[in-house]
Motif scaffolding. Structure first.
Motif, mmCIF file in Angstrom:
data_model
loop_
_atom_site.group_PDB
_atom_site.id
_atom_site.type_symbol
_atom_site.label_atom_id
_atom_site.label_comp_id
_atom_site.label_asym_id
_atom_site.label_seq_id
_atom_site.Cartn_x
_atom_site.Cartn_y
_atom_site.Cartn_z
ATOM 1 N N PRO A 53 0.848 -0.932 0.575
ATOM 2 C CA PRO A 53 0.252 0.043 0.202
ATOM 3 C C PRO A 53 0.712 1.144 -0.110
ATOM 4 N N MET A 54 0.531 1.982 -0.636
ATOM 5 C CA MET A 54 0.932 3.515 -1.142
ATOM 6 C C MET A 54 0.770 4.331 0.861
ATOM 7 N N THR A 55 2.014 5.033 1.346
ATOM 8 C CA THR A 55 1.935 5.365 2.120
ATOM 9 C C THR A 55 1.054 7.140 2.090
ATOM 10 N N SER A 56 0.824 7.876 3.743
ATOM 11 C CA SER A 56 -0.300 8.636 3.173
ATOM 12 C C SER A 56 0.210 9.688 2.684
ATOM 13 N N TYR A 57 1.030 10.099 2.277
ATOM 14 C CA TYR A 57 1.632 10.979 1.392
ATOM 15 C C TYR A 57 1.885 10.980 0.522
ATOM 16 N N VAL A 58 2.303 9.800 -0.192
ATOM 17 C CA VAL A 58 2.023 9.336 -1.442
ATOM 18 C C VAL A 58 1.331 9.349 -1.977
ATOM 19 N N ARG A 59 0.265 9.013 -1.409
ATOM 20 C CA ARG A 59 -1.749 8.790 -1.186
ATOM 21 C C ARG A 59 -1.680 10.228 -1.557
ATOM 22 N N PHE A 60 -1.453 10.389 -1.207
ATOM 23 C CA PHE A 60 -2.481 12.094 -1.258
ATOM 24 C C PHE A 60 -1.601 12.877 -2.265
ATOM 25 N N SER A 61 -0.048 12.446 -2.561
ATOM 26 C CA SER A 61 0.391 12.887 -3.752
ATOM 27 C C SER A 61 -0.707 12.830 -5.097
ATOM 28 N N LYS A 62 -0.382 11.797 -5.376
ATOM 29 C CA LYS A 62 -0.899 11.010 -6.327
ATOM 30 C C LYS A 62 -2.251 11.388 -6.750
ATOM 31 N N LEU A 80 5.053 21.092 -9.026
ATOM 32 C CA LEU A 80 3.620 20.466 -8.914
ATOM 33 C C LEU A 80 4.084 19.800 -7.712
ATOM 34 N N ILE A 81 4.353 19.570 -7.216
ATOM 35 C CA ILE A 81 5.227 18.310 -5.502
ATOM 36 C C ILE A 81 5.105 19.578 -5.157
ATOM 37 N N LYS A 82 6.510 20.529 -5.342
ATOM 38 C CA LYS A 82 6.592 21.836 -4.043
ATOM 39 C C LYS A 82 4.838 22.090 -3.301
ATOM 40 N N LYS A 83 4.466 22.486 -4.696
ATOM 41 C CA LYS A 83 2.740 22.642 -4.139
ATOM 42 C C LYS A 83 2.585 22.180 -3.406
ATOM 43 N N ILE A 84 1.998 20.647 -3.898
ATOM 44 C CA ILE A 84 0.980 19.628 -3.241
ATOM 45 C C ILE A 84 2.177 19.324 -1.763
ATOM 46 N N LYS A 141 13.231 -4.083 -6.397
ATOM 47 C CA LYS A 141 12.833 -2.219 -5.543
ATOM 48 C C LYS A 141 14.123 -1.484 -6.045
ATOM 49 N N ALA A 142 14.868 -1.873 -7.170
ATOM 50 C CA ALA A 142 15.317 -0.123 -7.952
ATOM 51 C C ALA A 142 14.411 0.478 -8.731
ATOM 52 N N LEU A 143 13.614 -0.697 -9.396
ATOM 53 C CA LEU A 143 12.984 -0.058 -10.027
ATOM 54 C C LEU A 143 11.765 0.415 -9.478
ATOM 55 N N ILE A 144 11.514 0.534 -8.788
ATOM 56 C CA ILE A 144 10.526 0.756 -7.637
ATOM 57 C C ILE A 144 10.740 2.406 -7.314
ATOM 58 N N LYS A 145 12.562 1.910 -6.361
ATOM 59 C CA LYS A 145 12.777 3.590 -6.063
ATOM 60 C C LYS A 145 13.113 4.437 -7.111
ATOM 61 N N LYS A 146 13.415 4.204 -8.310
ATOM 62 C CA LYS A 146 13.398 5.006 -9.808
ATOM 63 C C LYS A 146 11.852 5.585 -9.681
ATOM 64 N N ARG A 147 10.639 4.265 -9.763
ATOM 65 C CA ARG A 147 9.152 5.612 -10.357
ATOM 66 C C ARG A 147 9.158 6.233 -8.930
ATOM 67 N N GLU A 148 10.062 6.063 -7.921
ATOM 68 C CA GLU A 148 9.010 6.473 -7.069
ATOM 69 C C GLU A 148 9.912 7.712 -7.100
ATOM 70 N N THR A 150 10.763 9.434 -9.409
ATOM 71 C CA THR A 150 10.522 10.328 -11.190
ATOM 72 C C THR A 150 9.346 11.127 -10.663
ATOM 73 N N MET A 151 8.348 10.030 -9.284
ATOM 74 C CA MET A 151 6.389 10.953 -8.983
ATOM 75 C C MET A 151 6.740 12.194 -8.006
ATOM 76 N N LEU A 152 7.796 11.686 -7.857
ATOM 77 C CA LEU A 152 8.489 12.916 -6.564
ATOM 78 C C LEU A 152 9.012 14.655 -6.928
ATOM 79 N N GLY A 153 8.670 14.502 -8.313
ATOM 80 C CA GLY A 153 9.795 14.990 -8.665
ATOM 81 C C GLY A 153 11.047 14.794 -8.667
ATOM 82 N N LYS A 154 12.045 14.403 -8.533
ATOM 83 C CA LYS A 154 13.507 14.589 -8.066
ATOM 84 C C LYS A 154 14.548 14.936 -9.542
#
Length: 246
Positions: A53-62, A80-84, A141-148, A150-154
């Protein structure tokens, strides 16, 4: 028993990857652990393996990202991530609790589903798959980390002078096999004079400055939302030093 617990620790971390992991079940996979036989039952047993499951913040961001994108179509993901992040920080605890409760409920369902799957596997089956699962787990794990990230705007890492040159010339190159185009571009790079290369070297230096500034801003955002695990060690050390001086 310790071995079995270790295997299930791996399985628990795989999330939905159980189905992907077994796309070629029933054959011997070529890998450093190619001696590990992957039987056909593995695919059918884990085809419905639950996704973490997604964490509370990731769920909110998505949930918020599509809304912010619609309102700001030309804005970068990092903006956008900064505003969120700011919106999450200002969210009342009562509203945050909705997302936190949803995460806890999903986590409970996830654990129950993992336990259900565990009961279907015998110790000998788990042992035979241990090494193969470990290897796949690290890749996933590496793939999930990369996707995360990207979603967080790194921010994207800075490019070298050579990479900037390739990106520029590759678009201009005539149609043909990529390998041929790259070979031609590489020869062109070698034939550039020092003054011509200096243009790309300067662009690369400018990109380093861009990366440094964007990373500094991004890491400050991550600290604000409690994601200190994403901060570089050098930045943590610098922040600790600043705190001590104060």
């Amino acid at each position: 028993m310790a071995l079995l617990r270790g295997v299930w620790g791996v399985l628990s971390a795989l999330g939905k990857s159980g189905a992907d992991l077994c796309a070629v079940c029933g054959s011997r996979l070529r890998s450093p652990f190619s001696f590990a036989y992957v039987p056909r039952w593995f695919s059918s047993t884990l085809s419905g393996f639950p996704k973490k499951p997604m964490t509370s913040y990731v769920r909110f961001s998505k949930e918020q990202l599509p809304i912010f994108k619609a309102q700001n179509p030309d804005a970068k993901n990092s903006e956008l991530i900064k505003k969120i992040a700011e919106l999450w920080r200002e969210l009342p605890d009562s509203e945050k609790k909705i997302y936190e409760d949803a995460y806890r409920a999903d986590w409970q369902v996830y654990k129950e589903e993992v336990n259900r799957i565990q009961e279907q596997l015998t110790p000998s089956q788990m042992v035979s798959l241990e090494k193969e699962i470990m290897q796949k787990r690290l890749k996933k794990k590496a793939l999930i980390k990369k996707r995360e990230l990207t979603m967080l705007g790194k921010p994207k890492r800075p490019r070298s002078a050579y990479n900037i040159f390739i990106a520029e010339r590759f678009q201009e190159a005539k149609d043909g096999p990529s390998q041929v185009k790259l070979k031609t571009i590489n020869e062109n790079w070698k034939n550039l004079s020092s003054s011509q290369k200096q243009v790309y070297i300067q662009l690369a230096e400018d990109d380093k400055v861009r990366y440094y500034n964007e990373m500094k801003s991004w890491e400050e955002q991550m600290v604000e939302v409690g994601r200190n695990d994403l901060i570089r060690r050098s930045m943590k050390h610098s922040a600790k030093k600043d705190t001590e001086e104060c």
